[in-house]
Scaffold this motif. Structure first.
Motif, PDB file in Angstrom:
ATOM      1  N   TYR A   1       0.742  -1.206  -0.589  1.00  0.00           N
ATOM      2  CA  TYR A   1      -0.294  -0.071  -0.547  1.00  0.00           C
ATOM      3  C   TYR A   1       0.658   1.408   0.322  1.00  0.00           C
ATOM      4  CZ  TYR A   1       0.682  -0.446   5.249  1.00  0.00           C
ATOM      5  OH  TYR A   1       1.630  -0.986   6.402  1.00  0.00           O
ATOM      6  N   LYS A   2       0.222   2.152  -0.602  1.00  0.00           N
ATOM      7  CA  LYS A   2       1.100   3.774  -0.890  1.00  0.00           C
ATOM      8  C   LYS A   2       1.010   4.858   0.409  1.00  0.00           C
ATOM      9  CE  LYS A   2       3.206   1.619  -4.170  1.00  0.00           C
ATOM     10  NZ  LYS A   2       2.851   0.389  -3.759  1.00  0.00           N
ATOM     11  N   SER A   3       0.007   4.240   1.502  1.00  0.00           N
ATOM     12  CA  SER A   3      -0.826   5.483   1.863  1.00  0.00           C
ATOM     13  C   SER A   3      -0.290   5.398   3.899  1.00  0.00           C
ATOM     14  CB  SER A   3      -1.587   5.673   2.223  1.00  0.00           C
ATOM     15  OG  SER A   3      -2.929   4.774   3.236  1.00  0.00           O
ATOM     16  N   SER A   4       0.392   6.476   4.168  1.00  0.00           N
ATOM     17  CA  SER A   4       1.117   6.276   5.497  1.00  0.00           C
ATOM     18  C   SER A   4      -0.058   5.807   6.794  1.00  0.00           C
ATOM     19  CB  SER A   4       1.437   7.164   6.121  1.00  0.00           C
ATOM     20  OG  SER A   4       0.575   8.579   5.912  1.00  0.00           O
ATOM     21  N   ASN A   5      -1.065   5.515   6.540  1.00  0.00           N
ATOM     22  CA  ASN A   5      -2.148   4.673   7.744  1.00  0.00           C
ATOM     23  C   ASN A   5      -2.754   3.992   6.786  1.00  0.00           C
ATOM     24  OD1 ASN A   5      -3.761   5.578   5.222  1.00  0.00           O
ATOM     25  ND2 ASN A   5      -5.894   6.802   6.626  1.00  0.00           N
ATOM     26  N   ALA A   6      -1.936   2.909   5.997  1.00  0.00           N
ATOM     27  CA  ALA A   6      -2.202   1.914   5.343  1.00  0.00           C
ATOM     28  C   ALA A   6      -3.594   1.667   5.026  1.00  0.00           C
ATOM     29  CB  ALA A   6      -1.890   0.505   6.571  1.00  0.00           C
ATOM     30  N   LYS A   7      -3.858   2.431   3.967  1.00  0.00           N
ATOM     31  CA  LYS A   7      -5.749   2.474   4.056  1.00  0.00           C
ATOM     32  C   LYS A   7      -5.562   2.510   2.560  1.00  0.00           C
ATOM     33  CE  LYS A   7      -7.826   2.485   7.458  1.00  0.00           C
ATOM     34  NZ  LYS A   7      -7.986   1.222   8.404  1.00  0.00           N
ATOM     35  N   GLU A   8      -6.268   2.841   1.521  1.00  0.00           N
ATOM     36  CA  GLU A   8      -6.405   3.498  -0.169  1.00  0.00           C
ATOM     37  C   GLU A   8      -6.334   4.493  -0.172  1.00  0.00           C
ATOM     38  OE1 GLU A   8      -9.063   1.179  -2.925  1.00  0.00           O
ATOM     39  OE2 GLU A   8      -9.785   0.132  -1.562  1.00  0.00           O
ATOM     40  N   THR A   9      -5.558   5.504  -0.954  1.00  0.00           N
ATOM     41  CA  THR A   9      -5.811   6.480  -1.212  1.00  0.00           C
ATOM     42  C   THR A   9      -6.721   6.958  -2.074  1.00  0.00           C
ATOM     43  OG1 THR A   9      -3.812   5.791  -3.609  1.00  0.00           O
ATOM     44  CG2 THR A   9      -2.812   6.378  -1.552  1.00  0.00           C
ATOM     45  N   GLY A  10      -7.390   6.429  -2.628  1.00  0.00           N
ATOM     46  CA  GLY A  10      -8.511   6.011  -3.655  1.00  0.00           C
ATOM     47  C   GLY A  10      -8.146   7.201  -4.964  1.00  0.00           C
ATOM     48  N   ILE A  11      -6.683   6.930  -5.197  1.00  0.00           N
ATOM     49  CA  ILE A  11      -5.859   7.372  -6.477  1.00  0.00           C
ATOM     50  C   ILE A  11      -5.908   5.814  -7.687  1.00  0.00           C
ATOM     51  CG2 ILE A  11      -4.038   8.978  -7.738  1.00  0.00           C
ATOM     52  CD1 ILE A  11      -3.728   9.588  -5.327  1.00  0.00           C
ATOM     53  N   LEU A  12      -6.722   6.438  -8.513  1.00  0.00           N
ATOM     54  CA  LEU A  12      -6.674   5.036  -9.424  1.00  0.00           C
ATOM     55  C   LEU A  12      -4.597   4.309  -9.779  1.00  0.00           C
ATOM     56  CD1 LEU A  12      -8.444   3.123 -11.111  1.00  0.00           C
ATOM     57  CD2 LEU A  12      -7.979   4.397 -13.250  1.00  0.00           C
ATOM     58  N   GLY A  13      -5.121   2.963  -9.308  1.00  0.00           N
ATOM     59  CA  GLY A  13      -3.634   2.307  -9.343  1.00  0.00           C
ATOM     60  C   GLY A  13      -2.719   3.044  -8.936  1.00  0.00           C
ATOM     61  N   GLN A  14      -2.841   4.127  -7.793  1.00  0.00           N
ATOM     62  CA  GLN A  14      -1.685   4.045  -6.571  1.00  0.00           C
ATOM     63  C   GLN A  14      -1.585   2.653  -5.921  1.00  0.00           C
ATOM     64  OE1 GLN A  14      -2.284   6.915  -4.070  1.00  0.00           O
ATOM     65  NE2 GLN A  14      -0.670   8.354  -5.415  1.00  0.00           N
ATOM     66  N   ASN A  15      -1.669   2.110  -5.418  1.00  0.00           N
ATOM     67  CA  ASN A  15      -2.298   1.402  -4.354  1.00  0.00           C
ATOM     68  C   ASN A  15      -1.885  -0.800  -5.208  1.00  0.00           C
ATOM     69  OD1 ASN A  15      -2.527   2.397  -1.549  1.00  0.00           O
ATOM     70  ND2 ASN A  15      -4.353   2.959  -2.723  1.00  0.00           N
ATOM     71  N   THR A  16      -0.816  -0.418  -6.240  1.00  0.00           N
ATOM     72  CA  THR A  16      -0.685  -1.646  -7.015  1.00  0.00           C
ATOM     73  C   THR A  16       1.516  -1.651  -6.794  1.00  0.00           C
ATOM     74  OG1 THR A  16      -0.358  -0.221  -9.514  1.00  0.00           O
ATOM     75  CG2 THR A  16      -2.644  -1.541  -8.869  1.00  0.00           C
ATOM     76  N   VAL A  17       1.707  -2.791  -7.448  1.00  0.00           N
ATOM     77  CA  VAL A  17       2.823  -2.970  -7.005  1.00  0.00           C
ATOM     78  C   VAL A  17       3.675  -2.074  -8.176  1.00  0.00           C
ATOM     79  CG1 VAL A  17       4.825  -4.312  -7.681  1.00  0.00           C
ATOM     80  CG2 VAL A  17       2.499  -5.549  -6.191  1.00  0.00           C
ATOM     81  N   ASN A  18       4.632  -1.618  -7.792  1.00  0.00           N
ATOM     82  CA  ASN A  18       5.329  -1.114  -8.541  1.00  0.00           C
ATOM     83  C   ASN A  18       6.968  -0.843  -8.404  1.00  0.00           C
ATOM     84  OD1 ASN A  18       7.391   0.448  -6.346  1.00  0.00           O
ATOM     85  ND2 ASN A  18       5.825   2.063  -6.157  1.00  0.00           N
ATOM     86  N   ASN A  19       7.549  -0.564  -9.815  1.00  0.00           N
ATOM     87  CA  ASN A  19       9.041  -0.830  -9.286  1.00  0.00           C
ATOM     88  C   ASN A  19       9.597  -1.480  -8.038  1.00  0.00           C
ATOM     89  OD1 ASN A  19      11.937  -0.458 -10.256  1.00  0.00           O
ATOM     90  ND2 ASN A  19      11.099  -1.247 -12.339  1.00  0.00           N
ATOM     91  N   LEU A  20       9.649   0.195  -7.103  1.00  0.00           N
ATOM     92  CA  LEU A  20      10.728  -0.042  -6.244  1.00  0.00           C
ATOM     93  C   LEU A  20       9.937  -1.370  -5.318  1.00  0.00           C
ATOM     94  CD1 LEU A  20      12.684   0.691  -3.988  1.00  0.00           C
ATOM     95  CD2 LEU A  20      11.217   2.241  -3.351  1.00  0.00           C
TER      96      LEU A  20
END
Length: 153
Positions: free
Chosen positions: A118-137
């Motif tokens: 996940y990409k948010s600091s509070n371990a919740k979805e951010t609501g931004i399309l495609g943001q909470n998927t696996v990225n390169n890092l």
């Protein structure tokens, strides 16, 4: 439980999947393939699908696996069973999930290998399309961890 918009992996994400891109270039790891497993509605079908997927993984005689789940709640029933089956078979693996393993609806002794993405600091979805998927890092971290585990086994 449904997937939110920010976790949905769009077609563009599938065509540019960071795991496939990185593993295809990797000189040390030989990418055997990608298995896509859906999550059934009822528990017996969930167990059957995850058991059969684990059997397929074992039959490939691979040295390691990356397991990934992009859902919450009931999706973790079959995912946790798959992790247990692969771990019990002695196959080195790294598991990816949108949340910490402590938040799974079921638990087993192999869940210490789960890396949340996940990409948010509070371990919740951010609501931004495609943001909470696996990225390169995320993919680089998982591949490095898998490489270490494969060397140790």
């Amino acid at each position: 439980m449904g997937l939110g918009a920010s976790m949905k992996e769009t077609t563009l994400h599938h065509y540019r999947d960071p795991f496939v891109a990185l593993l295809a270039e990797d000189q040390e790891i030989d990418l055997r393939g990608v298995i896509i497993m859906g999550s059934a509605n009822d528990t017996p079908s969930k167990m059957l699908a995850s058991t059969r997927t684990a059997q397929l993984i074992r039959s490939l005689a691979i040295d390691g696996a990356i397991l990934s789940c992009n859902g919450f709640g009931n999706n973790h029933i079959d995912y946790t069973h798959l992790i247990n089956q692969v771990g019990s078979a002695g196959i080195p693996f790294v598991a990816m999930s949108v949340c910490e393993a402590a938040d799974f609806v079921v638990q087993n002794s192999y869940l210490s290998e789960v890396l949340p993405f996940y990409k948010s600091s509070n371990a919740k979805e951010t609501g931004i399309l495609g943001q909470n998927t696996v990225n390169n890092l995320d993919a680089r971290k998982a591949i490095a961890r898998l490489r270490m585990k494969m060397r140790q086994s």
